[in-house]
Design a protein around this motif. Structure first.
Motif, PDB file in Angstrom:
ATOM      1  N   GLU A  46      -5.689  10.187 -14.197  1.00 36.10           N
ATOM      2  CA  GLU A  46      -5.425  11.598 -14.464  1.00 36.10           C
ATOM      3  C   GLU A  46      -5.972  11.945 -15.842  1.00 36.10           C
ATOM      4  O   GLU A  46      -5.762  11.197 -16.795  1.00 36.10           O
ATOM      5  N   ARG A  76       5.507  -1.794  -8.654  1.00 38.70           N
ATOM      6  CA  ARG A  76       5.480  -0.810  -7.567  1.00 38.70           C
ATOM      7  C   ARG A  76       6.770   0.005  -7.542  1.00 38.70           C
ATOM      8  O   ARG A  76       6.759   1.186  -7.220  1.00 38.70           O
ATOM      9  N   GLY A  78       9.883   2.050  -9.085  1.00 37.44           N
ATOM     10  CA  GLY A  78      10.020   2.912 -10.247  1.00 37.44           C
ATOM     11  C   GLY A  78      11.215   2.616 -11.119  1.00 37.44           C
ATOM     12  O   GLY A  78      11.467   3.332 -12.087  1.00 37.44           O
ATOM     13  N   PHE A 143      12.502   4.643  -5.082  1.00 36.85           N
ATOM     14  CA  PHE A 143      11.226   5.336  -5.071  1.00 36.85           C
ATOM     15  C   PHE A 143      10.159   4.447  -5.717  1.00 36.85           C
ATOM     16  O   PHE A 143      10.418   3.740  -6.695  1.00 36.85           O
ATOM     17  N   LYS A 144       8.959   4.528  -5.161  1.00 31.00           N
ATOM     18  CA  LYS A 144       7.837   3.846  -5.787  1.00 31.00           C
ATOM     19  C   LYS A 144       7.536   4.480  -7.137  1.00 31.00           C
ATOM     20  O   LYS A 144       7.852   5.647  -7.388  1.00 31.00           O
ATOM     21  N   GLY A 146       6.235   6.478  -9.957  1.00 28.62           N
ATOM     22  CA  GLY A 146       5.486   7.723 -10.053  1.00 28.62           C
ATOM     23  C   GLY A 146       5.418   8.535  -8.786  1.00 28.62           C
ATOM     24  O   GLY A 146       4.537   9.392  -8.650  1.00 28.62           O
ATOM     25  N   SER A 147       6.345   8.311  -7.844  1.00 25.87           N
ATOM     26  CA  SER A 147       6.290   9.054  -6.587  1.00 25.87           C
ATOM     27  C   SER A 147       7.683   9.205  -6.011  1.00 25.87           C
ATOM     28  O   SER A 147       8.658   8.691  -6.552  1.00 25.87           O
ATOM     29  N   HIS A 148       7.770   9.916  -4.884  1.00 28.26           N
ATOM     30  CA  HIS A 148       9.001  10.007  -4.116  1.00 28.26           C
ATOM     31  C   HIS A 148       8.830   9.314  -2.766  1.00 28.26           C
ATOM     32  O   HIS A 148       9.504   9.631  -1.792  1.00 28.26           O
ATOM     33  N   GLU A 149       7.964   8.331  -2.726  1.00 31.14           N
ATOM     34  CA  GLU A 149       7.765   7.512  -1.534  1.00 31.14           C
ATOM     35  C   GLU A 149       8.689   6.305  -1.596  1.00 31.14           C
ATOM     36  O   GLU A 149       8.816   5.655  -2.641  1.00 31.14           O
TER      37      GLU A 149
END
Length: 480
Positions: A46, A76, A78, A143-144, A146-149
Motif C-alpha cells: 500500500e 497470519r 491478527g 480474524f486474519k 489486517g482483515s475480517h476473514e
C-alpha cells in the motif's frame, strides 16, 4: 526492495524509510513482524502520499533477538505481534515505546526509571473471544491479520489452559453439528481462586438479530453441559451497532473471581456476562498493589471503575470511595463488589465531572483479529438489570463532583480521557492522580493539560498485561 528497520513503533510495525529519489520525496515505511536493526527484503502492499505499508519477505540480516514463533498461526492471525521476539526483548521494545511517546507528545524527559512488571509470557489470558462460522463447515478462530476473514484456530497459546479446554469443547460441538447458524462470536471468561487456580468458565454468545431464541437455548444448554467447568452460558443479540440485548441465559450469569494482593489480602469480585475485567490472570494482584498501595485518606474518586478492581482495595484505606462507571453491566457488579463505604455511580466521566463532552468511548471488547477483549478496557453496552446505584441523568450532576478527593484514579479505555476530562481533573483539588493507561499515545496527550495544572510525574510503571502483543499497560503516579 531492501529496507533497514530503524525501530518498532506502537501498533506492532517496524519503521523504515525510503529516501528521496526516483520515487519522489522520502517516505516512512511500516512493516509488521520485523525487529529493529534487521535488514529485510520487502514488498510494497500500500502506498500513500506520506507513507508506505510493506510486507517482509526474506530476512537478510536477522536481529539477535529474533526467535522462532511457537504458534503455527503467528503472522497470519491478527492476535499476536511479537512472538518472533524473545520475551525479554519485547519488554525493552515496550519500555522504549512508552518512553518515546512521553518524550515526543508530552515533552516529558523522565527523571525516574520505568518500573517493569513482568508476566508469564504464555497462557495468561482469562478472556478470549472467537469468531464462529457454521457454513460451509464449522470453524472457530480469530480474524486474519489486517482483515475480517476468519482463521480457524483450535488452540491459543496465550489463552489460559481452561479456556483452551473450552475452545476444544466448542470445536467438538461444532463438528457434531450442534452449533446453530446465527451464533457469530463465542467469548470465554475464566475465573480463578485466590491461589490463581482456574475454577470456572462463563461463555457469552453473540448472535445475529434474527436468530431464534429456542435454537439458541438448545445450543447454550449443549455447551453448558460439554465440560463441568462451564458454569453458565449467556447469549445476546445485536439489534443495532454496539447495543446488545439479553437473549438466553443457561446456568450462572456471573462468576466469582478472587485475587490475592501483596500483603495477603484476598479480594473477591463478581464478574457478570458482558462486564469488563482485566485480562491477565497472573498480574491482577500486582496491578492492584501498584495503583492502590500506600495510598490513604478521606475520599478517593475512581473514574472508569469497571467492576471495582481498584475501588474495592482503596476502600480498605480511604473512609469514602466514589466509583464512576458508564457501563450498566459493569455498574451492577461494581455496586455488588463495593463495601459499605463505597458509592457506585453510573455515569460517563464527562457527565459526572460536569463537563460537556463526547461521552465515554464505548469499552470495546477488542480489535479486529484480537483473541479477546484487550488492553484494557472492554465492556459491551447491553440492556441488563443491576442492583440499585446512583445514576447521572441528562442535565443532572451528582454533588460528589464538588467534594475534594485526596486521590483520583482514572483507568480510561484506549481513547484516553480527552481534553475536557483532563482539564476538569486538573481543576480538582486532589493532590494525587493515578492514571492507568492502555495506550501510550493517549496517555501522553492527556498528561499535557495535567502538567499544565501543576501535576508532575512521580512514578511510572509498565505492567505487561499482554505479552506477545504490542499492547502495553502503564501506571503513572502524578503529584502536586
Amino acid at each position: 526492495m531492501l529496507l533497514n528497520i530503524e525501530k518498532l513503533i506502537y501498533g506492532g510495525d517496524g519503521l523504515a524509510r525510503i529516501p528521496a529519489g526516483d520515487r519522489g520525496r522520502g517516505k516512512a515505511v511500516f512493516v509488521p513482524f520485523v525487529l529493529a536493526e534487521e535488514k529485510i527484503e520487502a514488498e510494497i502492499i500500500e502506498e500513500k502520499p506520506s507513507f508506505v505499508r510493506a510486507r517482509a519477505g526474506a530476512i537478510v540480516e536477522a536481529s539477535a533477538h529474533r526467535v522462532a514463533a511457537p504458534c503455527p498461526h503467528f503472522g497470519r492471525c491478527g492476535g499476536c505481534h511479537y512472538q518472533h521476539a524473545a520475551y525479554e526483548h519485547q519488554l525493552e521494545i515496550k519500555k522504549e515505546i512508552l518512553r518515546e511517546n512521553l518524550r515526543r507528545i508530552a515533552k516529558i524527559e523522565l527523571t525516574c526509571e520505568i518500573q517493569m512488571h513482568v508476566s508469564p509470557p504464555w497462557g495468561y489470558r482469562n478472556r478470549s473471544r472467537l469468531q464462529v462460522r457454521t457454513r460451509p463447515s464449522f470453524a472457530a478462530g480469530y480474524f486474519k491479520f489486517g482483515s475480517h476473514e476468519l482463521l480457524a484456530v483450535e488452540e491459543c497459546p496465550i489463552s489460559s489452559p481452561l479456556i483452551n479446554r473450552g475452545i476444544a469443547a466448542l470445536w467438538k460441538a461444532g463438528r457434531a453439528g450442534k452449533m446453530i447458524e446465527g451464533v457469530c462470536e463465542v467469548e470465554f471468561f475464566a475465573a480463578s481462586d485466590e491461589d490463581g487456580n482456574e475454577t470456572q468458565l462463563l461463555l457469552e454468545l453473540l448472535c445475529d438479530p434474527e436468530v431464534r431464541r429456542a435454537e439458541v437455548r438448545a445450543c447454550a444448554e449443549e455447551l453448558c453441559a460439554s465440560i463441568p467447568e462451564i458454569a453458565g452460558v449467556a447469549a445476546f443479540r445485536e439489534r443495532q451497532k454496539g447495543v446488545q440485548e439479553p437473549l438466553v441465559a443457561v446456568g450462572d450469569s456471573f462468576l466469582n473471581y478472587q485475587i490475592k494482593v501483596g500483603d495477603g489480602k484476598i479480594f473477591s469480585y463478581r464478574v457478570s456476562a458482558g462486564a469488563f475485567f482485566q485480562t491477565n490472570r497472573f498480574l491482577n494482584g500486582e496491578l492492584i498493589d501498584i495503583v492502590t498501595g500506600g495510598r490513604s485518606g478521606y475520599l478517593a474518586l475512581d473514574l472508569y471503575a469497571g467492576g471495582g478492581l481498584f475501588s474495592t482495595a482503596l476502600a480498605c484505606d480511604f473512609r469514602h470511595i466514589v466509583s464512576v462507571e458508564s457501563s450498566q453491566s459493569s455498574t451492577g457488579d461494581l455496586q455488588y463488589n463495593l463495601p459499605d463505604n463505597g458509592k457506585a455511580v453510573q455515569a460517563t466521566a464527562e457527565k459526572y465531572l460536569g463537563v460537556p463532552g463526547r461521552g465515554d468511548a464505548e469499552r470495546n471488547g477488542g480489535y479486529a483479529g484480537e483473541p479477546a477483549a484487550s488492553g484494557g478496557k472492554g465492556s459491551r453496552v447491553r440492556s441488563r438489570g443491576n442492583r440499585t446505584n446512583d445514576r447521572v441523568g441528562s442535565g443532572s450532576v451528582l454533588p460528589h463532583a464538588l467534594h475534594e478527593p485526596d486521590l483520583i484514579v482514572v483507568d480510561p479505555p484506549r481513547g484516553g480521557l480527552g481534553d475536557r476530562v483532563a482539564r476538569a481533573l486538573g481543576s480538582a483539588s486532589a493532590s494525587r492522580v493515578t492514571y492507568v493507561s492502555c495506550d501510550p499515545a493517549t496517555l501522553a496527550r492527556d498528561l499535557v493539560p495535567l502538567q499544565a495544572a501543576g501535576y508532575r510525574v512521580e512514578e511510572v510503571h509498565l505492567v505487561d498485561l499482554f505479552p506477545q502483543t504490542y499492547h502495553l499497560e502503564s501506571v503513572v503516579h502524578l503529584i502536586r
